[in-house]
Design an enzyme around this catalytic site. Structure first.
Site, PDB file in Angstrom:
ATOM      1  CD  GLU A 188      -2.410   1.123   2.872  1.00  0.00           C
ATOM      2  OE1 GLU A 188      -3.503   1.676   2.991  1.00  0.00           O
ATOM      3  OE2 GLU A 188      -1.824   0.544   3.822  1.00  0.00           O
ATOM      4  CE  LYS A 219      -7.281   0.639   4.106  1.00  0.00           C
ATOM      5  NZ  LYS A 219      -6.246   1.472   4.766  1.00  0.00           N
ATOM      6  CB  CYS A 258      -3.676  -1.628   5.021  1.00  0.00           C
ATOM      7  SG  CYS A 258      -2.672  -1.198   6.472  1.00  0.00           S
TER       8      CYS A 258
END
Length: 265
Positions: free
Chosen positions: A40, A107, A143
């Protein structure tokens, strides 16, 4: 499938970070990898304004990743930032196939935790994304997504046998232990290999000590039985790993959590 884990430290200059993607992808392809995974925020690290660096998926930076993938005949996954609404950005993974074609994952779960509020500057995505390498489906998450089991079972339901999780994990008490536990748990939930690929620990102590999530290293390859196949250290490293997907078949037959699910109301 042979994969490469490119645990890097990205800086604040996208062009320099793209050059690092090119360098590491070339080395991964030379080692026979079909897929190379970057963290990321590969385009630009956290802790600085992201609006000025954000570009469309098919803008110069994303196209540069596509060129790297095509030049080396390898699939590349890397974190970047694309424009969102109302002055925010989207925390995006660019996925470039060996023909240089691009798809993106935005995300879904934003990191409003541990004193950081990603949603102030980042707009959440909605779509679950998989892509294929030969006949193997690969799922993607980013993440903080790793804390949400339903995303991983949804990816498995879409056929994923491997889920890659580029991250820039925040440092702090217990965070490394949580990282390891979460990667193993999501592999067990989904019956997949999980590759949790993080930013290395920054060289600059001021960056490493900031409140922004700038990376703790310790990228992981976890098998579908929850067993750790590989764990890297703190520093930048390129690791090449072979995955045997018969392990997925064995785990799903013996543990069978996907097949044994019942609806909860």
């Amino acid at each position: 499938m042979r994969i490469a884990l490119a645990q890097i430290t990205s800086g604040t200059e996208p062009s320099a970070n793209l050059a690092l993607v090119a360098e590491q992808s070339a080395a991964a392809a030379d080692a026979g990898a079909e897929l190379v995974i970057f963290p990321e925020a590969t385009m630009c690290r956290f802790g600085v304004p992201l609006g000025p660096v954000a570009e469309p998926l098919d803008g110069p930076w994303g196209r540069g990743v596509g060129d790297v993938a095509r030049d080396h005949g390898i699939t590349v996954v890397a974190g970047m930032f694309t424009p969102g609404d109302e002055g925010r950005v989207r925390n995006t993974l660019v996925i470039a196939d060996p023909d240089g074609d691009l798809i993106g994952y935005e995300k879904i779960h934003l990191y409003d935790a541990f004193g950081f509020k990603e949603s102030r500057t980042v707009q959440a995505g909605d779509d679950v994304v998989t892509f294929d390498i030969d006949e193997t489906a690969v799922g993607v998450a980013t993440c903080y997504d790793i804390r949400f089991p339903a995303l991983f079972t949804a990816l498995a339901d879409r056929g994923a046998q491997l889920i890659v999780v580029p991250a820039s994990w925040g440092a702090g008490d217990g965070k490394l232990e949580q990282w390891r536990t979460l990667a193993a748990a999501r592999a067990l939930d989904s019956g997949c290999f999980v590759v949790a690929l993080g930013q290395a620990v920054p060289d600059d102590p001021d960056v490493a000590g900031s409140s922004a999530p700038t990376g703790i290293g310790h990228s992981l390859v976890v098998g579908p039985f929850g067993n750790v196949h590989t764990e890297l250290g703190d520093d930048p490293e390129l690791a090449v790993i072979d995955l045997d997907f018969t392990e997925v078949d064995r785990a799903r037959a013996s543990i069978a959590v996907l097949a044994n699910r019942r609806p909860i109301e």
